[in-house]
Write an enzyme that holds these catalytic residues in place. Structure first.
Site: not given
Lengths: 563, 563
Positions: A194, A343, A453, A458
């Site tokens: 990937t 993953e 941030k 956030w």
């Protein structure tokens, strides 16, 4: 791990390892007459499939493949790919599902990095091979794959120089007797590469146990809970995502284990995909939004509503928009959404409408169906804050999705540094920012590297872009965070205007302030600076290149004349 | 096991062990509002269930239970038993599901042999405890279980001397915070004692991994293949076999993992069982033929056909006869059959009507539904001959069923000799003689110790008794093998005549010869000697005592006057 009392074992007692061959064995047990179909070119039942898998193992053994060796596959979605899923792995060898979307140079890198010994390659990819063959270091045998052989058995008279033969010709006349051995269930089964935005492709890898457990997790979710109801008895499965990409989401293993009817479409040709869907009675697929969009908007769709209304489709890769979901549902297509990564083998979450949501009117279901799904069985998910603490699952608090589970890559092959980053703190870091509702819906907001941030909060750059897109005259926008002494970071926006508009930064901010006043937007979301541009920098695959914006346009943004 | 390449692991990478707590976690994930019902006394949803499981873990910790300790349960089927299934095991302790059908002396043996530390006991069993308590060597804490507390909260004012308290009272006010730890998946989870015809009860035992895998196997079979279709969404589960007996066949683990609605009936009271079935809308059960027989023949059955026709029942324990199958199917009850043993956790086979059989007329299905089922997912089954070779799976050849699979006891606790016999040659020996069809149906013929080995052929004593029973005037029969110089063994029969008949050995043999001539019977099946008796020796549980017949009646049989 605490110390406990383990079960004692009699000397001759046997407990099998969980291997891919156990799933293969199941495919013959109850419904051997069901079919596997390849395009309009080839069909077989599971008896033949099992014979061919063993023939392939014998062919590969003849080519010198030993346990631990790596075999690379360059093919579109096919019955041959399915045969490799089972034959290569069950021999104890490793299947490298080559990411044919990479550049030739990157493909070369992955072939050498994975130390492939044998390459099976569809003739569509021969030009790539020609370009890189001189630099391949570990491969000593090549097998040609060609669809021509299904049309004309004499078509493959010759194979390119240095090739050991053509796939079907090699299988033919080879013994179908092959006893797959027992071995450790942590044996390496598959590898896939990937890419990130920087550096070489990263190799993820999965063991027999992990792929077995992924199949059990999927079976529990789609057959047990009926999240996306899958019945081996009545469903016909056709993937419309590539098999090289984490095993087409693992569904081919499930469909084979349950000996469901399967259809493989080869290189995607929209007309053939639709034809197969109709002729073979396909009812269960997964694809990216683009393909669903093509189908939904094709003039043929209304005509084939009868079959389409039996079709269940899981969307992944990019987000399913509400508009597309509505279009599909209006045709009777049951759309769902999944979330995962290379993953993670890949399933981490999938739509599951529970008892309280299942019977809502379709329009009300769209809100749920366009979410990233509910956390999948046996996957643990948390929202990690910057300081390593966990954010609550209240549907609002944002954090980076980190996960644990029985089928996550345990690192990147021969890349200890990036592997350590991936697993920092004992959780797999996805790089995705999300909130999670108390009832386990995953609401993805942003990539961690793009989230802003500010003052301990956030801010999702995607949510902010969504808000800007709704303003009159805004054609496109990009929101990025830039360093700020007081707040850490602050959001800033690039805006492309629609023709004929003359927007101002003040005007935009005033409109946003109205949203803040109404409580629709947090006040810290309002960008500090707005820069009007004629176009927004994009990556080669068309995504907004926020990294380049942050590095190359920083001064320009901060110098923008705003009130 | 061959050597292969294992997946490399990054230092901080995490892959979870397969533990019972993973199934528990699932029960809260999607449908926490579904219910678990106990008789007409108590009901709760999965949120409460999860709290109570943790409260129980805290109570047991308070009583001194440590990982590796054994907790013994004396109860009927109940929500409390289900709580023990999850709490005791997930603490890392061992749950001894006490076989309350044993004699008090045998129960005492099992409690001491298993080294139980804590006993939880329903007040129905206090008389047994009183009889054996002085001789119990390892238990230091007792907890009382009583249904009275659900009727009158003040009912349990006092508990017997030496008891730590009553179950509900102990749970009440105890913290519901308890983090179940991670540990090795081969940790001992449960123990159960089974009896043979001789010797002390034998302790079988299962690990977390085995019970997890048994659940995955069941999920694949009943949800994936839909062998006995189970939908967590629409099915309501009620076991009518005891939970102490290999976890009520493992279905409570599956039903809990899938958060299906569950009903537990306590001590079986036929009226209450029927009432629960109707009121709670039960659709999925398993029981022995006796209980199904009672229901099918109850006058109420016709009245409740609407609900009964939604009921799926798996029969096990003894064979389902064609007559009972027909009676049940006529009421709309879907009957299936399973096969397994205490040693096998237990599922080894289960009815699965495939695409070719599923739509046959009900009468034609009876042949299939009265078989011992098709081999279950991930179970390997073979027919072993006396010399250790395997008989073919042709539907005719007989052999002893031997098995391998992910959930078989790895021995008998502290009984190495019988454990070694069980696993002789690396296969679990069931002691059952069967043939297997090419399409994986298991046809059980006999117990190995009763099968008659004559001239290299195996003769099923049960088949022979079946043939004799069909002859005019035969009330009952028993067929046993006795040593023979020429053939190894030869069959001999005991026959009880119906009143008013005067059968002769010659007459019987002539009738059997007719069957032989017609090709209905192999000629070596015809018994050498027939002895007319007034009754046939039986064991204490009413089975024909062939062991006694062979040892005590040998001379009498061989001396019988036959032509």
């Amino acid at each position: 791990m605490i110390q406990t009392k383990l079960i004692p074992r009699t000397a001759e007692a046997h407990e099998p390892p969980m291997l891919i061959k156990n799933m293969l064995a199941q495919s013959l047990r109850y419904e051997p007459q069901r079919e596997i179909v390849y395009r309009d070119l080839f069909r077989m039942n599971y008896v033949t499939f099992n014979q061919r898998v063993r023939q392939l193992a014998n062919v590969l053994t003849g080519l010198g493949v030993q346990p631990g060796d790596t075999v690379a596959m360059f093919d579109w979605d096919s019955h041959r790919y399915l045969e490799c899923f089972f034959a290569v792995t069950s021999m104890g060898a490793v299947l490298h599902t080559v990411n044919i979307r990479l550049s030739p140079a990157q493909i070369l890198y992955t072939v050498n990095h994975a130390q492939d010994k044998v390459i099976l390659i569809h003739d569509d990819f021969l030009p790539i091979l020609t370009a890189i063959k001189d630099q391949i270091t570990t491969v000593d045998k090549y097998v040609l794959i060609s669809d021509k052989v299904y049309v004309d058995l004499n078509a493959i008279g010759e194979v390119p120089a240095g090739f050991s033969g053509e796939y079907e010709a090699l299988l033919k006349g080879t013994s179908a007797e092959y006893e797959f051995p027992d071995f450790d269930e942590n044996t390496w089964a598959t590898t896939f590469y990937t890419t990130g935005t920087t550096g070489n492709p990263k190799g993820v890898y999965f063991s027999h146990r992990q792929l077995f457990m992924h199949t059990m997790g999927l079976a529990s979710y789609v057959c047990g809970y009926q999240a996306v109801p899958f019945s081996a008895m009545t469903d016909v499965y056709m993937p419309i995502t590539p098999m090289f990409h984490v095993h087409a989401w693992g569904f081919p293993f499930l469909a084979t284990m349950l000996s469901a009817k399967q259809v493989y479409a080869g290189r995607y040709d929209p007309e053939l995909v639709l034809k197969l869907l109709l002729q073979e009675g396909v009812t269960f697929s997964h694809c990216v939004p683009t393909i669903l969009n093509m189908l939904v908007n094709s003039p043929a769709a209304q005509k084939f509503k009868a079959q389409l209304s039996k079709w269940k489709v899981i969307i992944g890769g990019s987000a399913l928009t509400k508009g597309l979901a509505k279009g599909a549902l209006d045709l009777g297509i049951q759309v769902y959404q999944g979330y995962g990564m290379s993953e993670t083998a890949p399933i981490m979450s999938l739509t599951y409408l529970n008892d309280l949501e299942r019977d809502l009117p379709i329009d009300d279901q769209i809100e749920f169906r366009t979410r990233a799904g509910r956390i999948a069985p046996f996957i643990e998910m948390r929202l990690m804050n910057d300081d390593g603490t966990f954010a609550p699952h209240d549907g609002h608090a944002l954090g980076e999705i980190v996960a644990r589970g029985p089928w996550l890559t345990q690192g990147y092959y021969e890349d200890p540094e990036r592997g350590a980053d991936l697993w920092k703190g004992g959780w797999l870091h996805t790089g995705d920012v999300a909130s999670i509702t108390p009832d386990n819906w995953v609401l993805i907001s942003d990539r961690t590297k793009d989230v802003i941030k500010t003052g301990g909060e956030w801010v999702s750059s995607l949510d902010m872009e969504d808000a800007l897109s709704q303003l009159e005259g805004v054609a496109e926008s990009a929101v990025v965070g830039l360093p700020d002494e007081r707040w850490g970071e602050r959001p800033h926006a690039l805006i492309v205007q629609k023709p004929g508009y003359e927007l101002t930064a003040d005007g935009i901010k005033t409109e946003l302030q109205t949203k803040v006043d109404r409580g629709d937007l947090h006040k810290w979301y309002v960008p500090d600076r707005i820069l009007f541009v004629s176009e927004i920098p994009k990556t080669s695959v068309g995504k907004i290149d926020k990294k380049r914006i942050r590095s190359e346009m920083k001064e320009q943004i901060l110098g923008a004349v705003n009130a």
